[in-house]
Design a protein around this motif. Structure first.
Motif, PDB file in Angstrom:
ATOM      1  N   LEU A 253      39.604  56.756  50.772  1.00  0.00           N
ATOM      2  CA  LEU A 253      38.580  57.067  49.781  1.00  0.00           C
ATOM      3  C   LEU A 253      38.362  55.824  48.933  1.00  0.00           C
ATOM      4  O   LEU A 253      39.314  55.145  48.576  1.00  0.00           O
ATOM      5  N   PRO A 254      37.119  55.502  48.647  1.00  0.00           N
ATOM      6  CA  PRO A 254      36.897  54.288  47.854  1.00  0.00           C
ATOM      7  C   PRO A 254      37.433  54.440  46.439  1.00  0.00           C
ATOM      8  O   PRO A 254      37.464  55.548  45.899  1.00  0.00           O
ATOM      9  N   SER A 255      37.916  53.329  45.883  1.00  0.00           N
ATOM     10  CA  SER A 255      38.331  53.411  44.488  1.00  0.00           C
ATOM     11  C   SER A 255      37.488  52.420  43.687  1.00  0.00           C
ATOM     12  O   SER A 255      37.542  51.203  43.915  1.00  0.00           O
ATOM     13  N   TYR A 256      36.637  52.964  42.836  1.00  0.00           N
ATOM     14  CA  TYR A 256      35.683  52.138  42.098  1.00  0.00           C
ATOM     15  C   TYR A 256      36.285  51.606  40.810  1.00  0.00           C
ATOM     16  O   TYR A 256      36.868  52.364  40.039  1.00  0.00           O
ATOM     17  N   LYS A 257      36.160  50.299  40.638  1.00  0.00           N
ATOM     18  CA  LYS A 257      36.647  49.668  39.404  1.00  0.00           C
ATOM     19  C   LYS A 257      35.642  48.623  38.964  1.00  0.00           C
ATOM     20  O   LYS A 257      34.845  48.141  39.771  1.00  0.00           O
ATOM     21  N   SER A 258      35.729  48.266  37.704  1.00  0.00           N
ATOM     22  CA  SER A 258      34.878  47.193  37.219  1.00  0.00           C
ATOM     23  C   SER A 258      35.306  45.890  37.915  1.00  0.00           C
ATOM     24  O   SER A 258      36.464  45.498  37.852  1.00  0.00           O
ATOM     25  N   THR A 259      34.380  45.263  38.616  1.00  0.00           N
ATOM     26  CA  THR A 259      34.742  44.146  39.480  1.00  0.00           C
ATOM     27  C   THR A 259      33.823  42.953  39.233  1.00  0.00           C
ATOM     28  O   THR A 259      32.616  43.111  39.161  1.00  0.00           O
ATOM     29  N   ASN A 260      34.426  41.783  39.139  1.00  0.00           N
ATOM     30  CA  ASN A 260      33.624  40.567  39.121  1.00  0.00           C
ATOM     31  C   ASN A 260      33.403  40.159  40.578  1.00  0.00           C
ATOM     32  O   ASN A 260      34.356  39.842  41.287  1.00  0.00           O
ATOM     33  N   ILE A 261      32.155  40.176  41.020  1.00  0.00           N
ATOM     34  CA  ILE A 261      31.914  40.010  42.456  1.00  0.00           C
ATOM     35  C   ILE A 261      32.329  38.636  42.978  1.00  0.00           C
ATOM     36  O   ILE A 261      32.442  38.441  44.175  1.00  0.00           O
ATOM     37  N   HIS A 262      32.559  37.687  42.078  1.00  0.00           N
ATOM     38  CA  HIS A 262      32.983  36.376  42.572  1.00  0.00           C
ATOM     39  C   HIS A 262      34.391  36.415  43.150  1.00  0.00           C
ATOM     40  O   HIS A 262      34.734  35.594  43.998  1.00  0.00           O
ATOM     41  N   GLU A 263      35.161  37.374  42.697  1.00  0.00           N
ATOM     42  CA  GLU A 263      36.544  37.425  43.172  1.00  0.00           C
ATOM     43  C   GLU A 263      36.589  37.810  44.665  1.00  0.00           C
ATOM     44  O   GLU A 263      37.118  37.037  45.478  1.00  0.00           O
ATOM     45  N   PRO A 264      35.997  38.963  45.079  1.00  0.00           N
ATOM     46  CA  PRO A 264      35.950  39.233  46.530  1.00  0.00           C
ATOM     47  C   PRO A 264      35.195  38.158  47.318  1.00  0.00           C
ATOM     48  O   PRO A 264      35.584  37.825  48.441  1.00  0.00           O
ATOM     49  N   LEU A 265      34.179  37.573  46.703  1.00  0.00           N
ATOM     50  CA  LEU A 265      33.395  36.556  47.403  1.00  0.00           C
ATOM     51  C   LEU A 265      34.248  35.311  47.702  1.00  0.00           C
ATOM     52  O   LEU A 265      34.193  34.740  48.789  1.00  0.00           O
TER      53      LEU A 265
END
Ligand SMILES: Nc1ncnc2c1ncn2[C@@H]1O[C@H](COP(=O)(O)OP(=O)(O)OP(=O)(O)O)[C@@H](O)[C@H]1O
Ligand SMILES: [Mg+2]
Length: 369
Positions: free
Chosen positions: A199-211
């Motif tokens: 199940l997805p777990s949604y969190k506040s994310t800075n997209i540069h980190e996964p990128l």
């Protein structure tokens, strides 16, 4: 007594969905509002002073825009054009627009007011809705088939293992090994078709980190044979997302780009393969029929040969592939994940420039599903 409410007109104009252009009497751009900046993908700073014909006239359009504008200047006669073609970033888009003279208090400095409404946005929404529906039907079908295939696989594997134990001849053992390894391959494929079980777990994310994570994975994989350029807007707001799923989306798209470049070396005789990772704020973007004031945009761009023309319209469909060894699941899974995030992926591709753009809403009223 004056009952006019105090309105900040600049704010009002900048929040209009209609694109507004003001042009001076030399037909140079004087002002454009935010919608117009988004429509032409140009900033006010860059546009001001530029000849309006650069923006408003597409080479493919036979209408004499210059004459019509001058005529309005002279006669104050407004005019409206329907389904006019304008050219933005080498792409024709269709707009309805109205031209009128702004009766300014200074008669010697007349300004032409141009109000533009893109009609592609409407066309795009209905096209998108169709796509999403077809996509969902196809996915359900695939999940159904994948389930049916998965069930007997366990049985086949178990029975083959038993058989292998009772066989003494090593020659036959080779066959049972083949059965087991092929069953395992099928199982892996079917698991991909069924999609993630977590199940997805949604969190506040800075997209540069996964990128950045995807960038280093790709650097490892390609051993620096591909130039990777970063063009990040570090002021982007965080999005509400599942980090691991975002990594999967970016990786599926990034790996496609790498494959397209590495598997078509003949395309790169006089230039180097390059992958560009770009992040931006995108104003006024329609995602799944909802007009968002702004969204986070991540572009994954490559300078390879481009998506084959015959599959460009269906590239996000499951099982659509242009590669001999491809399964055609990567993009369909990625699009699915983005939909769950209330986002979407768009693709523009010509030989030498392929851009997959991920859009994610970030405003707090767009909470992920
Ligand atoms: N950057 C790109 N440049 C050129 N073609 C591309 C690019 N990205 C995708 N494609 C085309 O789109 C097709 C579909 O991609 P998708 O990731 O869905 O499946 P696949 O890569 O074939 O298989 P897999 O399931 O292993 O990812 C690819 O086979 C390729 O032909
Ligand atoms: Mg792929």
């Amino acid at each position: 007594m004056d009952h006019t409410p105090a309105i900040d007109y600049r704010l009002l104009v900048d929040n209009l969905a209609t694109a507004i252009l003001l042009v001076d009497r030399d037909l140079n751009i004087f002002y454009l509002n935010s919608s117009c900046e988004a429509l032409f993908d140009i900033s006010l700073l860059r546009a001001s002073g530029m000849p309006v014909l650069n923006l408003l006239h597409a080479p493919s359009d036979e209408f004499n825009t210059e004459e019509a504008l001058k005529n309005t200047l002279e006669t104050s006669q407004p005019y409206t054009r329907r389904d006019a073609t304008i050219n933005v970033n080498f792409k024709d888009i269709h707009v309805d627009y109205t031209v009128s003279l702004l009766n300014y208090s200074r008669p010697y400095h007349p300004l032409i007011l141009i109000e533009l409404n893109p009609i592609d946005r409407r066309l795009k929404i209905s096209k998108e809705e169709n796509l999403i529906q077809q996509h969902q039907v196809a996915r359900q079908l695939i999940r159904g088939v994948a389930h049916e295939i998965k069930n007997p696989l366990g049985g086949i594997r178990g029975a083959t293992q038993l058989l292998a134990r009772s066989l003494n001849d090593p020659e036959y053992k080779e066959f049972t090994d083949i059965i087991i390894s092929e069953v395992d391959r099928l199982r892996k494929l079917v698991d991909t078709m069924l999609g993630s079980r977590h199940l997805p777990s949604y969190k506040s994310t800075n997209i540069h980190e996964p990128l950045e994570r995807v960038r280093s994975l790709i650097i490892n994989q390609t051993k620096k044979k591909i130039k990777i350029t970063r063009d990040y807007d570090l002021s982007l707001p965080d999005v509400y997302a599942d980090r691991d799923q975002l990594i999967q989306v970016m990786l599926n798209i990034g790996v496609n780009a790498v494959q397209a470049m590495m598997e078509n070396k003949e395309f790169f005789v006089d230039h180097q393969p390059e992958l560009i990772l770009r992040t931006r704020i995108q104003r006024l973007v329609t995602i799944n029929s909802v007009l968002n004031r702004s969204a986070v945009r991540i572009d994954i761009e490559d300078n390879g040969p481009g998506v084959p023309e015959e599959i460009i319209e269906s590239v996000f469909y499951p099982l659509v592939t242009g590669r001999a060894k491809g399964t055609g699941l990567g993009l369909s899974i990625a699009q699915n994940i983005m939909h769950q995030h209330n986002g979407m992926i768009e693709c523009q591709s010509v030989p030498g420039k392929t851009v997959f753009s991920l859009y994610l809403p970030w405003e707090s009223d767009h909470v992920a599903k």
